[in-house]
Structures are given as structure tokens and as C-alpha cells.
Write an enzyme that holds these catalytic residues in place. Structure first.
Site, PDB file in Angstrom:
ATOM      1  N   SER A 187     -13.932  14.085   0.683  1.00 36.46           N
ATOM      2  CA  SER A 187     -13.454  13.481   1.922  1.00 36.46           C
ATOM      3  C   SER A 187     -13.500  14.396   3.128  1.00 36.46           C
ATOM      4  O   SER A 187     -13.593  13.913   4.262  1.00 36.46           O
ATOM      5  CB  SER A 187     -12.017  12.975   1.724  1.00 36.46           C
ATOM      6  N   HIS A 215     -13.827   6.892  -0.932  1.00 36.27           N
ATOM      7  CA  HIS A 215     -14.575   6.979   0.327  1.00 36.27           C
ATOM      8  C   HIS A 215     -15.989   6.428   0.198  1.00 36.27           C
ATOM      9  O   HIS A 215     -16.888   6.843   0.946  1.00 36.27           O
ATOM     10  CB  HIS A 215     -14.605   8.424   0.820  1.00 36.27           C
ATOM     11  N   LYS A 246      -9.077   1.740   2.421  1.00 40.36           N
ATOM     12  CA  LYS A 246     -10.102   2.272   3.324  1.00 40.36           C
ATOM     13  C   LYS A 246     -11.064   1.143   3.696  1.00 40.36           C
ATOM     14  O   LYS A 246     -10.703   0.278   4.488  1.00 40.36           O
ATOM     15  CB  LYS A 246     -10.783   3.481   2.680  1.00 40.36           C
TER      16      LYS A 246
END
Length: 397
Positions: A187, A215, A246
Site C-alpha cells: 500500500s 488495494h 476501498k
């Protein structure tokens, strides 16, 4: 209490002197490509282009997601006041688990209140003293903390270093089970894990592969299934963890997706699952709406990739030092990242500077993150602001 408070106040003062204090900016608007930021006292609120959210697909405030939330509140209520195995499982929980399992190419799936909890409840439930877990050095804190909770032998290899990974696997040959744990995307750097090489080593040393794809899920790969999709190794990954917070709507919630016996065992033994309230039904329903949106069109994924490349190319042309890559996480390496972030906010660009201990000493940076919701004009405005601040501070010519 007085003694503890004095001790903590002194520690906080030291953190501030070192420039490592992390203030929290207050937003007065929904999440989006631009946000309204609460001002210092005596000043008006400011609108800033947001380049640091995990809102990769731009769905955090999508009208269909908001509509699904309203409908879910009317039908299912707000909260369940219970854990899953008592009276906290609704039909939509099971539906979302089935949809997520199919989406990432696994047999089954189990929901958690966050991916931090998913990683925290995974290793302890599966591994014992006779096992080994081999972890990438740059793995997320939740993987690190989850591994600490289990009794397995702990080994670590340098980031994406396959020679070191093989050496650690060789050291663990005498163990009953060997589990390789890695982020799909790291990340702070936007580096994509070398899953094909990891899977090859896992085959050679009879190891399992676990990937935290927080991610990547929703936008990497031709179907948006994440790093396994990106590399074409869906069938070679044994355990996937991920987040709904996310790209998949930006709220909260996490999951583990794996073969059915693993998931069933986690339902019986994973402590964060057994002893935490069920994921709120409104989040479950909106996550189902997000999966519908992801399945309907790959245009947001294509737009996200274009936005990332446009921003990378613009900053590189100015002379900024970037961590190379193709992911929409774009780290800009800056000695005084916090000062640059402050100057950028004055020019309507919302970013955050990261320094030790979030990143290693000497590797301070601004981590820009693109969204499919950004338009070309917003990206160009951000590039122009970086140019202005960079030249004023002598960072670029």
C-alpha cells in the site's frame, strides 16, 4: 492516571517535535473526487481535489449505492446487535458471501467487520506450533499483527525477493504446513506482488499462498478480481483476504475467501468473527450493489488506469521522483512531505505526507491515489499545483 497522562503528553510533544504527529483533517462533504475541508478557526471551508482516498472506482457516493443504502435501511434495519452464529445472519449476508466468493474465484467466503479483523482472525485459527508462516517484509500491519497471534514459526523475506522467499521455504521444510503471506499490492509503494513466482515456489515447496488483496480487488485484472486476475493465477491462490472499504464502495467490512473447509473452520474458530457484531445490513446491501456496478462495465477500471498514467506522466515530466509502477497508488518521494502537502492544500489539492514510522526513515513521501471519478481537468490542475509547489520549494526546476 495523572502519571500516565503526563507520560503520554510528553511522548506526544516529542512526536510533534519530530514532525511525526498525524493530525486529522475534517471533511464537511461526502467522499468524492473533490471534498469540502473544514477550515482553521476564522476561515471559510475550502474545496479540494482529493488525491488520497482509497475510492478507486469512485463508488463511495455513487447514486445507486446511496439508493441501495436507503432501501436496505427500510427493509433490514440499521444494526443486528448480535454475532453471526447467534441471531446476526440475514439472507443478504449469505448472498454477499456467495457473490464475493464467485467474484474472486474461490469456493466460499466469510465476512468480517474489517479486513484488519479478517487478517487478525486467520492465522491463529489455521496454524499451530508445528507450522510455519513466511511473510513479506512490507506486508500490512494487520497481517503482521495476525501472525503474532498464532503459534506458528514466523519467517520473513525481503519485499518481492523470490531468492529470500525460497531460502525461508527451505528453512521451513520440516514443518507440517507452510503458508506464504503477502499483500497483493503493497500500500505504501503501489508495488504489485509477483504472484506467479510466489505460486511456483509454493508448488515446489508444498506451501499454501495467502494474499491480502485490499488495494486491488474491484479494479485490477480484466474482470476486476484483483492481483490473481492481473497475473492469471486465480486457481493457484489458496486464501484471499480483502476489504469492502476501498474500491468496493468505501465503507467498511472485510472477508476471507478460500476453499470451503477453510471457511467453515474459520466460522468455528476465528475469534474476530465469533465475538464481533455482524456487519451492518446496510453495508452488506450496498456492497451487493457495488458488485453489480463492477460487473456491468469495465469503463471505470479503464478510466482509473488512464488517470493513473496521466498523473504519473505529468509528475515524471516535471522531475519528481516517483516509485515506478502501474498501480493507481503513486508515491512521490519527498524529504519534507508534510510541508509539501500543506502547501498543496492551500492550492486546493488534498494529499497527506507520510513519514516514519508509517514508512521507513529516509523514505518520506506523498502517496497520491487516483480515482475513476477524477476528470482530466482535475488531474491537470493537480499536476499544475505540484509544479508550482515543487518549484517554490526547489524540489523541481
Amino acid at each position: 492516571m495523572a502519571s500516565l497522562s503526563s507520560h503520554l503528553a510528553a511522548q506526544l510533544d516529542q512526536v510533534r517535535r519530530e514532525g511525526l504527529f498525524k493530525p486529522e483533517r475534517i471533511l464537511l462533504s461526502p467522499q468524492g473526487p473533490s471534498v469540502t475541508v473544514a477550515p482553521p478557526a476564522g476561515r471559510a471551508p475550502s474545496i479540494a481535489i482529493n488525491l488520497c482516498a482509497n475510492n478507486y472506482l469512485g463508488l463511495a457516493n455513487h447514486p445507486r449505492v446511496v439508493a441501495a443504502a436507503h432501501a436496505a435501511l427500510d427493509r433490514y434495519g440499521f444494526g443486528l446487535s448480535s454475532v453471526r452464529f447467534i441471531c446476526g445472519t440475514q439472507d443478504i449476508h449469505k448472498e454477499l458471501e456467495a457473490r464475493l466468493a464467485a467474484f474472486v474465484g474461490q469456493e466460499d467466503c466469510i465476512l468480517y467487520s474489517s479486513c484488519f479483523d479478517a487478517n487478525g482472525g486467520l492465522f491463529e485459527a489455521l496454524l499451530g506450533e508445528e507450522d510455519a508462516v513466511i511473510s513479506d517484509a512490507l506486508n500490512h500491519a494487520s497481517i503482521i499483527d495476525g501472525i503474532r497471534l498464532c503459534k506458528a514459526r514466523r519467517l520473513r523475506y525481503a519485499n518481492n525477493d523470490m531468492a529470500e522467499l525460497e531460502a525461508r521455504l527451505s528453512e521451513a521444510r520440516d514443518c507440517r504446513f507452510r503458508l506464504i503471506a503477502t499483500d497483493g499490492v503493497f500500500s505504501m509503494d503501489g508495488i504489485i506482488a509477483n504472484l506467479p513466482a510466489i505460486c511456483d515456489l509454493a508448488d515446489r515447496y508444498d506451501a499454501l499462498v495467502m494474499v491480502d488483496d485490499s488495494h486491488a480487488v474491484g479494479f485490477l485484472g480484466p474482470r476486476g478480481g484483483g492481483t490473481p486476475d492481473h497475473w492469471g493465477v486465480r486457481q493457484r491462490i489458496d486464501i484471499l483476504t480483502g476489504t469492502l472499504g476501498k474500491a468496493l464502495g468505501g465503507a467498511s467490512g472485510g472477508y476471507v475467501a478460500a476453499r470451503r473447509p477453510i471457511v467453515e473452520w474459520l466460522r468455528q474458530r476465528s475469534r474476530p468473527y465469533l465475538f464481533s457484531n455482524s456487519l451492518a445490513p446496510v453495508i452488506v446491501a450496498t456492497s451487493l450493489a457495488v458488485l453489480d456496478l463492477v460487473a456491468e462495465s469495465d469503463e471505470p477500471r479503464r478510466r482509473l488506469a488512464r488517470n493513473g498514467q496521466r498523473f504519473r506522466d505529468g509528475l515524471a515530466a516535471l522531475g519528481f521522483t516517483l516509485v515506478p509502477g502501474s498501480h493507481p497508488i503513486i508515491p512521490i518521494m519527498l524529504a519534507d512531505a508534510s510541508l509539501v502537502a500543506e502547501r498543496l492544500l492551500e492550492r486546493g489539492i488534498y494529499v497527506v505526507g507520510f513519514s516514519f514510522p508509517v514508512v521507513p526513515r529516509g523514505q518520506a513521501r506523498i502517496r497520491a491515489q487516483m480515482s475513476a471519478a477524477h476528470g482530466d481537468a482535475e488531474i491537470d490542475q493537480a499536476i499544475a499545483a505540484f509544479a508550482e509547489v515543487g518549484r517554490a520549494l526547489g524540489i523541481v526546476a
